[in-house]
Design an enzyme around this catalytic site. Structure first.
Site, PDB file in Angstrom:
ATOM      1  N   SER A 607       0.696  -1.281  -0.118  1.00  0.00           N
ATOM      2  CA  SER A 607       0.128   0.024  -0.155  1.00  0.00           C
ATOM      3  C   SER A 607       0.941   1.247   0.138  1.00  0.00           C
ATOM      4  O   SER A 607       1.709   1.615  -0.992  1.00  0.00           O
ATOM      5  CB  SER A 607      -0.896   0.074   1.034  1.00  0.00           C
ATOM      6  OG  SER A 607      -2.120   0.608   0.690  1.00  0.00           O
ATOM      7  N   ASP A 682     -10.029  -4.289  -4.975  1.00  0.00           N
ATOM      8  CA  ASP A 682      -9.385  -3.494  -3.781  1.00  0.00           C
ATOM      9  C   ASP A 682     -10.332  -2.286  -3.588  1.00  0.00           C
ATOM     10  O   ASP A 682     -10.196  -1.443  -4.711  1.00  0.00           O
ATOM     11  CB  ASP A 682      -7.795  -3.267  -4.348  1.00  0.00           C
ATOM     12  CG  ASP A 682      -7.166  -2.503  -3.096  1.00  0.00           C
ATOM     13  OD1 ASP A 682      -7.793  -1.775  -2.426  1.00  0.00           O
ATOM     14  OD2 ASP A 682      -5.845  -2.483  -2.991  1.00  0.00           O
ATOM     15  N   HIS A 717      -7.943  -5.165  -0.789  1.00  0.00           N
ATOM     16  CA  HIS A 717      -6.811  -4.331  -0.215  1.00  0.00           C
ATOM     17  C   HIS A 717      -5.709  -5.237   0.814  1.00  0.00           C
ATOM     18  O   HIS A 717      -4.567  -5.441   0.491  1.00  0.00           O
ATOM     19  CB  HIS A 717      -7.052  -3.169   0.491  1.00  0.00           C
ATOM     20  CG  HIS A 717      -5.850  -2.330   0.736  1.00  0.00           C
ATOM     21  ND1 HIS A 717      -5.134  -1.775  -0.571  1.00  0.00           N
ATOM     22  CD2 HIS A 717      -5.135  -1.741   1.463  1.00  0.00           C
ATOM     23  CE1 HIS A 717      -3.965  -1.064  -0.155  1.00  0.00           C
ATOM     24  NE2 HIS A 717      -3.914  -1.266   0.852  1.00  0.00           N
TER      25      HIS A 717
END
Length: 740
Positions: A607, A682, A717
């Site tokens: 991320s 995501d 995610h």
């Protein structure tokens, strides 16, 4: 980008798996054995994990602490009596199994409201009943008779159940409206009408929990007669499609996602009477393009406290609003030239005095105010951070809080008197203490770990006397492995700022050899990865890489959390620049070590860590030979409004900063090898970030020979299911071994 972690109630999700590097994670027995770790053992369905107890909840009076206890007859619900230390089974495995259902696999993939697992049950205010929830039903268990009855039934999903303070009602959200059910009769009725996907009554959107850390959108009044709630008008918010491509026909899931510089939801606070009637709307000011970030009832139940944050997030106002008329007044305000970090430390005393937290001195501390909003005194001060308010004992005049007072690498529990005197530390062992304090602060659950101790759970009296141990924290499965030691380091940035770092060396380390290095990076705001705490599965994977002959290194650069506001603000309006400079200071340190092979340095992150992996690989390709970027932000114009604008302003007012801060601008400079990993579902960092980057790599003739791509269909995610995580880390391990 927020995720539960020790220290504050929530922190950004961009840390994800990388947050685990910040600590040890081994039992003493593990250091004398000779087994070798595997990805399957770390991330598989039977993964190595600490034996901490689940579903731990305090009763409303703080006299009992309940928890799920595994047994041969199935998981049971037990309770600890704090006064006597005695334990009692409350619910048998057979009964518990009939009311507690496993959460659907989608919970492993979500962010926003879904990132915080809902409570499995709630205590009634009188302590004589328990409320259990499933996806669409609520069950009431009478503890006196052990009888269970269906309180709310149906096949429509419901969320956020609560019990009214008088125990008469159960509230919940269904069909985007607020509902109540009578505990005695089960009769249901809606308190709001007209709720829909684009007009949410008492139901959160995606961005408020994700970026403001708000995990409920309604609140009972102290006398149980009214409910205050948030209405989210999403009509002008971007409707973003998420594709689920793992079926023949595919399917599209639509989500509301306000990108930087684009319209946010319009939010207002209403109060509705439980007996029915029209909603009274609170006046939060003429500017509707704001965030109503916190709501609380003031003792007496006639007024609401509302925290209003401007869109630029440079001013925070505390409003008091009359719950009947909606008229409001500003009681106090905070301003910052960069941005304001929200806290969760607002607490009202029965006499309407209140606690407030602020970073006005550069470090978050606690302040006591009178009922009119005039400062009485600061309760804490110094160059350290209050990370959370643990509890308040009003009768004794004591405030309990968790802070970094003794070390930025630790979290300890302290208390101070309301006159500002008598500051003392309650917890003893060096490391990280996660504190769950009982109502009225008579006792607390301490989930403790450090760099050599997996998490354990102990219950203490408020003064620090041990009452009982719930879980000793041993991990027998680790006894078969030999894990390398960990070192905490202090380095200097180019401007002399002290930086915290840590290193794991191979278990058979010899200083005369040359070793490759894997840099574990996060680097972003609101997160600290260098911590003296248990690291879990990510830490064990780093140990696996150390077993393969790698030095694993991590550093908290300027811009990261819990070192004071001035340590964060150098990233303002230009993400990725100061972080890169400080990470290179860490590389220079590594290059000075005689046992480091500086021609074989790799980097990985998830991320924001994926974002920084790309920044380092693209902009310092002569240093980094290979990198693994998972779910990376590649273009800040594609990320959400609240997070991105907090640090960058809007794309309209800072276009050059957005271009300079986005890895897509530097894709043509890639020299090393890149493994790019992303889930197509995501909902946080959209898959479009990866496709935009790939387009740039194709344009520069780099995609075919420098990039490997790993796609996880429909995953979110976290890419949180064990089969996917095993495949992900198998591939990452193979890639790094080959390219370093």
């Amino acid at each position: 980008m927020r995720f539960p972690t020790p220290g504050r109630s929530v922190v950004p999700l961009l840390v994800l798996l990388a947050v685990g590097f910040g600590s040890g994670g081994r039992s003493g027995a593990a250091q004398t054995s000779s087994g070798q770790l595997t990805v399957e053992a770390i991330f598989g369905a039977s993964r190595i994990h600490p034996a901490v107890l689940d579903a731990v909840e305090w009763s409303a009076d703080g006299k009992r602490l309940s928890y799920f206890q595994p047994s041969t007859g199935g998981t049971e619900l037990w309770a600890l009596d704090v006064a006597t230390g005695q334990r009692q089974r409350l619910v048998s495995g057979a009964i518990l199994g009939s009311v507690v259902q496993p959460w659907p696999p989608t919970w492993l993939q979500r962010t926003g409201f879904g990132r915080r697992p809902p409570k499995r049950y709630l205590w009634s205010p009188g302590g004589d009943g328990l409320l259990f929830r499933s996806a669409s039903e609520l069950d009431w268990l009478d503890l006196k008779t052990s009888r269970i009855r269906k309180l709310v039934t149906g096949d429509k999903p419901l969320t956020d159940p609560k019990i009214s303070p008088d125990g008469r009602w159960v509230s919940f959200v269904r069909d985007y409206n607020l509902w109540v059910a009578d505990v005695q009769t089960g009769r249901e009725r809606a308190l709001t009408t007209g709720g829909s996907e684009e007009m949410r009554e008492g139901q959160l959107d995606w961005i408020y929990p994700e970026e403001l850390g708000l995990f409920t959108a309604y609140w009972w009044s102290p006398d149980s007669s009214r409910i205050a709630y948030l209405e989210f008008d999403e009509r002008h918010v971007l409707r973003y499609p998420l594709l689920t491509p793992n079926s023949y026909d595919s399917s599209v899931y639509w989500t509301r996602y306000p990108r930087a510089g684009e319209p946010n939801p319009a939010v207002r606070v209403g109060v509705v009477d439980v007996a029915g009637g029209k909603t009274a709307w609170m006046d939060a000011g003429g500017d509707k393009n704001v965030y109503l970030a916190r709501v609380a009832w003031i003792p007496g139940g006639k007024e609401l406290a509302i925290e209003r944050l401007n869109r630029a997030q440079t001013r925070l106002d505390l409003l008091f609003a009359d719950a009947a008329s909606g008229h409001s007044r500003t009681v106090l305000g905070e301003e910052d030239r960069y941005w304001i970090n929200l806290g969760d430390e607002l607490y009202f005393f029965r006499d309407r005095r209140f606690l407030w937290s602020s970073e006005r001195t550069g470090f978050r501390h606690l302040y006591l105010y009178d009922a009119s909003g005039h400062l009485i005194r600061p309760l804490t001060s110094g160059e350290w951070v209050v990370t959370s308010l643990a509890g308040v004992d009003e009768a004794a005049g004591l405030v309990y809080f968790v802070a970094t007072k003794d070390s930025p690498l630790e979290r300890q529990l302290y208390r101070v008197r309301l006159d500002g005197s008598g500051l003392e530390r309650i917890t003893g062992q060096a490391g990280t203490h996660n504190i769950d304090m009982a109502p009225a602060a008579g006792a607390f659950l301490d989930t403790y770990s450090n760099a050599s101790t997996p998490p354990r759970q102990d219950v203490y009296a408020a003064g620090g006397k041990l009452i009982a141990t719930l879980s000793a924290g041993a991990i027998p499965a680790l006894a078969g492995y030999r894990l390398g030691p960990e070192e905490f380091l202090k380095l200097r940035a180019a401007d002399g700022t002290e930086l915290e770092a840590e290193m794991i060396k191979p278990p058979d380390f010899t200083p005369t050899r040359k070793y490759p290095v894997l840099v574990a990076v996060y680097s972003g705001p609101e997160v600290q990865i260098v911590l003296n705490q248990w690291g879990g599965s990510p830490f064990l994977w780093h140990e696996l890489m150390a077993e393969h002959g790698y030095i694993v290194f991590a550093l908290d650069n300027r811009g990261t959390y819990n070192r004071g506001h001035a340590f964060e603000t150098p990233v303002y309006r230009h993400l990725g620049s100061v972080e890169l400079t400080d990470q290179l200071a860490g590389i220079h340190y590594l290059e000075s070590l005689p046992y480091v092979d500086s021609s074989r340095i790799g980097v990985w992150g998830w991320s924001y860590g994926g974002h920084m992996t790309l920044q380092l690989l693209f902009r310092d390709g002569d240093v980094f030979k290979a990198g693994v970027a998972v779910a990376p932000v590649t273009d800040w114009r594609q990320y959400d409004s609240i997070y991105t604008e907090r640090y960058m302003g809007t794309p309209q007012e800072n276009p050059d900063g957005y271009r300079a801060s986005s890895p897509v601008s530097y894709a043509g400079q890639l020299k090393g090898q890149l493994l790019l990993i992303h889930g197509t579902g995501d909902d946080n960092v959209h898959f479009a970030n990866t496709t935009e980057l790939i387009e740039q790599l194709i344009a520069h003739n780099l995609y075919a020979h420098h990039v490997q791509l790993m796609i996880f269909p429909g995953r979110g995610h976290p890419i949180g299911d064990p089969p996917a995580q095993v495949q992900l880390f198998d591939r990452a391990t193979e890639f790094l071994l080959k390219n370093l």
